[in-house]
Enzyme design. Structure first.
Site, PDB file in Angstrom:
ATOM      1  N   LEU A  65       1.301   0.309   5.823  1.00 44.58           N
ATOM      2  CA  LEU A  65       2.459   0.173   4.632  1.00 44.58           C
ATOM      3  C   LEU A  65       3.910   0.693   5.266  1.00 44.58           C
ATOM      4  O   LEU A  65       4.756  -0.099   4.765  1.00 44.58           O
ATOM      5  CB  LEU A  65       1.868   0.627   3.351  1.00 44.58           C
ATOM      6  CG  LEU A  65       0.734   0.042   2.822  1.00 44.58           C
ATOM      7  CD1 LEU A  65       0.121   0.785   1.774  1.00 44.58           C
ATOM      8  CD2 LEU A  65       0.933  -1.384   2.207  1.00 44.58           C
ATOM      9  N   GLU A 111     -10.356  -7.550   5.428  1.00 43.19           N
ATOM     10  CA  GLU A 111     -10.046  -8.763   6.073  1.00 43.19           C
ATOM     11  C   GLU A 111     -10.591  -8.785   7.629  1.00 43.19           C
ATOM     12  O   GLU A 111     -10.954  -9.514   7.849  1.00 43.19           O
ATOM     13  CB  GLU A 111      -8.528  -9.265   6.132  1.00 43.19           C
ATOM     14  CG  GLU A 111      -8.008  -9.237   4.693  1.00 43.19           C
ATOM     15  CD  GLU A 111      -6.440  -9.609   4.711  1.00 43.19           C
ATOM     16  OE1 GLU A 111      -6.281 -10.880   4.725  1.00 43.19           O
ATOM     17  OE2 GLU A 111      -5.606  -8.649   4.775  1.00 43.19           O
ATOM     18  N   GLU A 131      -3.670  -4.930  -2.892  1.00 38.74           N
ATOM     19  CA  GLU A 131      -2.573  -5.549  -2.571  1.00 38.74           C
ATOM     20  C   GLU A 131      -1.669  -5.827  -4.043  1.00 38.74           C
ATOM     21  O   GLU A 131      -0.537  -5.706  -3.678  1.00 38.74           O
ATOM     22  CB  GLU A 131      -2.817  -7.028  -1.980  1.00 38.74           C
ATOM     23  CG  GLU A 131      -2.951  -7.189  -0.388  1.00 38.74           C
ATOM     24  CD  GLU A 131      -4.424  -6.625  -0.123  1.00 38.74           C
ATOM     25  OE1 GLU A 131      -5.191  -6.316  -1.065  1.00 38.74           O
ATOM     26  OE2 GLU A 131      -4.773  -6.787   1.133  1.00 38.74           O
ATOM     27  N   GLY A 139      -2.798 -11.058   3.820  1.00 37.62           N
ATOM     28  CA  GLY A 139      -2.182 -11.895   4.772  1.00 37.62           C
ATOM     29  C   GLY A 139      -2.950 -11.861   6.286  1.00 37.62           C
ATOM     30  O   GLY A 139      -2.505 -12.430   7.075  1.00 37.62           O
TER      31      GLY A 139
HETATM   32  C1  1HE Z   1      -1.550   4.979   5.540  1.00 36.85           C
HETATM   33  C2  1HE Z   1      -2.259   4.150   5.015  1.00 36.85           C
HETATM   34  C3  1HE Z   1      -1.786   2.904   5.076  1.00 36.85           C
HETATM   35  C4  1HE Z   1      -3.231   5.750   4.809  1.00 36.85           C
HETATM   36  N1  1HE Z   1      -0.645   2.629   5.639  1.00 36.85           N
HETATM   37  N2  1HE Z   1      -0.233   4.593   6.137  1.00 36.85           N
HETATM   38  N3  1HE Z   1      -3.672  -0.172   2.025  1.00 36.85           N
HETATM   39  C5  1HE Z   1      -3.965   0.672   1.240  1.00 36.85           C
HETATM   40  O1  1HE Z   1      -2.781   0.407   0.037  1.00 36.85           O
HETATM   41  C6  1HE Z   1      -4.730   1.774   1.205  1.00 36.85           C
HETATM   42  C7  1HE Z   1      -3.847   3.032   1.355  1.00 36.85           C
HETATM   43  N4  1HE Z   1      -4.564   4.134   1.616  1.00 36.85           N
HETATM   44  C8  1HE Z   1      -5.310   4.901   0.759  1.00 36.85           C
HETATM   45  O2  1HE Z   1      -5.612   4.625  -0.383  1.00 36.85           O
HETATM   46  C9  1HE Z   1      -5.924   6.353   0.978  1.00 36.85           C
HETATM   47  O3  1HE Z   1      -5.004   6.619   2.485  1.00 36.85           O
HETATM   48  C10 1HE Z   1      -7.360   6.164   1.608  1.00 36.85           C
HETATM   49  C11 1HE Z   1      -8.340   5.927   0.387  1.00 36.85           C
HETATM   50  C12 1HE Z   1      -7.732   5.060   2.621  1.00 36.85           C
HETATM   51  C13 1HE Z   1      -7.560   7.545   2.301  1.00 36.85           C
HETATM   52  O4  1HE Z   1      -7.350   8.473   1.558  1.00 36.85           O
HETATM   53  P1  1HE Z   1      -7.164  10.135   2.230  1.00 36.85           P
HETATM   54  O5  1HE Z   1      -6.992  11.182   1.179  1.00 36.85           O
HETATM   55  O6  1HE Z   1      -8.307  10.252   3.068  1.00 36.85           O
HETATM   56  O7  1HE Z   1      -5.971  10.008   3.178  1.00 36.85           O
HETATM   57  P2  1HE Z   1      -4.259  10.112   2.839  1.00 36.85           P
HETATM   58  O8  1HE Z   1      -3.911  11.399   2.707  1.00 36.85           O
HETATM   59  O9  1HE Z   1      -3.976   9.096   1.670  1.00 36.85           O
HETATM   60  O10 1HE Z   1      -3.564   9.546   4.159  1.00 36.85           O
HETATM   61  C14 1HE Z   1      -3.810  10.129   5.384  1.00 36.85           C
HETATM   62  C15 1HE Z   1      -2.401   9.522   6.095  1.00 36.85           C
HETATM   63  O11 1HE Z   1      -2.825   8.153   6.514  1.00 36.85           O
HETATM   64  C16 1HE Z   1      -1.247   9.623   5.382  1.00 36.85           C
HETATM   65  O12 1HE Z   1      -0.093   9.906   6.323  1.00 36.85           O
HETATM   66  P3  1HE Z   1       0.581  11.382   6.490  1.00 36.85           P
HETATM   67  O13 1HE Z   1       1.680  11.183   7.408  1.00 36.85           O
HETATM   68  O14 1HE Z   1       0.860  11.735   5.083  1.00 36.85           O
HETATM   69  O15 1HE Z   1      -0.687  12.136   6.901  1.00 36.85           O
HETATM   70  C17 1HE Z   1      -1.211   8.276   4.617  1.00 36.85           C
HETATM   71  O16 1HE Z   1       0.271   8.102   4.446  1.00 36.85           O
HETATM   72  C18 1HE Z   1      -1.662   7.430   5.886  1.00 36.85           C
HETATM   73  N5  1HE Z   1      -2.097   6.114   5.773  1.00 36.85           N
HETATM   74  N6  1HE Z   1      -3.486   4.521   4.532  1.00 36.85           N
HETATM   75  C19 1HE Z   1       0.074   3.590   6.067  1.00 36.85           C
HETATM   76  N7  1HE Z   1      -2.523   1.711   4.660  1.00 36.85           N
HETATM   77  C20 1HE Z   1      -2.475  -8.189   6.350  1.00 36.85           C
HETATM   78  S1  1HE Z   1      -1.897  -8.128   4.944  1.00 36.85           S
HETATM   79  C21 1HE Z   1      -3.159  -6.615   4.458  1.00 36.85           C
HETATM   80  C22 1HE Z   1      -2.504  -6.136   3.118  1.00 36.85           C
HETATM   81  C23 1HE Z   1      -3.059  -4.652   2.809  1.00 36.85           C
HETATM   82  O17 1HE Z   1      -3.882  -4.430   3.922  1.00 36.85           O
HETATM   83  S2  1HE Z   1      -2.666  -3.868   1.488  1.00 36.85           S
HETATM   84  C24 1HE Z   1      -3.674  -2.506   1.599  1.00 36.85           C
HETATM   85  C25 1HE Z   1      -3.224  -1.173   2.106  1.00 36.85           C
END
Ligand code: 1HE
Length: 267
Positions: A65, A111, A131, A139
């Site tokens: 993200l 995906e 999403e 996407g």
């Molecule tokens: C990230 C991302 C990410 C973690 N992009 N940085 N995806 C989401 O909306 C899911 C978002 N993530 C989460 O809900 C949680 O991170 C998890 C359930 C996967 C894991 O939780 P947790 O407590 O083990 O980890 P955390 O503390 O949330 O995250 C650790 C680090 O990873 C943290 O960064 P830091 O620099 O603060 O250590 C988070 O910001 C980072 N991180 N997930 C960026 N997704 C082609 S289109 C597809 C569209 C989509 O995929 S939308 C869904 C996106």
């Protein structure tokens, strides 16, 4: 080949690929998406099957993200198409890919899993499409591939309500074909990959390349494509050898699996 965001190891005929951004929960930045495409487009010719997993506690947290911010609509279209090319390189690549899922299988991570040919999940896996919460849409081919696994209604529910499926529910609705104990997804995926690698390559080709396209065709066209593919596979010398081996009593019989064993015997 050394990758920055991906590990690739070759173990005889099996390629092991693991997303390698555990600190970011294997979120898919552009670099990782491009590396996935490169890896699947350049597998050595002797590879017969691949296992795709993720390092750390999660398979994949979806789109990175932090890279979303500054795209205008034309750039966003190109970005989505870049994902499509990478995930097509998996689905329509040279070898069957067994996904080993654990922890988060979210958004673009789901995906990615849906582009693989078989999915094994361990008991920690969970599936979500947040999403809607983020104000975006799938996407990476999700709207095409995910309804084929679970149906349009379930996918719409996940995107609208934020519903999260546990591993056992995920197996029941069709996200994974196999559900194994915590920590066992990779080893089970490897067993399956070894099984797949023993098939006639032309049969694997037909399953990967013809089957999904036949499923998209009108029935009349699909039946014709099936007949052509069937004729090609059974004309191959390997098919004749394998069938003759069975008729001579040398080929493996199909047996009911014993409780707890879901790997078929070697051919
Ligand atoms: C990230 C991302 C990410 C973690 N992009 N940085 N995806 C989401 O909306 C899911 C978002 N993530 C989460 O809900 C949680 O991170 C998890 C359930 C996967 C894991 O939780 P947790 O407590 O083990 O980890 P955390 O503390 O949330 O995250 C650790 C680090 O990873 C943290 O960064 P830091 O620099 O603060 O250590 C988070 O910001 C980072 N991180 N997930 C960026 N997704 C082609 S289109 C597809 C569209 C989509 O995929 S939308 C869904 C996106």
């Amino acid at each position: 080949m050394q990758y920055q965001f991906l590990t690739l190891e070759l173990q005889e005929e099996i390629a092991h690929l693991h997303l390698n951004r555990a600190d970011k929960r294997n979120a898919l930045n552009d670099g990782l998406v491009l590396e996935l495409r490169h890896a699947f487009e350049n597998l050595p010719g002797h590879v017969r099957a691949a296992v795709l997993g993720g390092h750390g506690a999660h398979f994949c947290a979806g789109l990175d993200l932090s890279e979303l911010a500054h795209r205008d609509p034309p750039q966003a279209v190109q970005h989505s198409r870049m994902w499509h090319a990478a995930l097509d390189a998996i689905q329509f690549g040279p070898v069957p890919v067994i996904a080993a899922l654990h922890g988060a299988v979210i958004g673009g991570g789901l995906e990615l899993a849906a582009a693989c040919h078989v999915r094994v999940a361990d008991a920690t896996a969970f599936y979500a499409l947040p999403e809607g919460t983020r104000g975006i849409f799938v996407g990476g081919g999700g709207s095409v591939r995910i309804p084929k696994l679970i149906g349009v209604a379930r996918m719409a529910d996940m995107m609208l309500t934020g519903r999260v499926y546990r591993a056992d529910e995920g197996e029941r609705v069709g996200f994974s074909q196999y559900l194994v104990a915590e920590g066992k997804a990779c080893s089970h995926a490897l067993l399956l990959a070894n099984q797949v690698a023993r098939n006639a390559p032309l049969t694997n080709f037909a399953v990967m390349q013809a089957l999904p396209r036949i499923a998209e065709q009108p029935a009349d066209h699909g039946l014709m494509t099936e007949a052509l593919m069937s004729a090609i596979t059974q004309s191959a010398p390997e098919a004749k050898l394998r069938v003759q081996a069975f008729l001579d009593g040398a080929g493996a019989k199909v047996r009911t699996p014993q409780a707890g064993a879901d790997i078929a015997p070697a051919a």
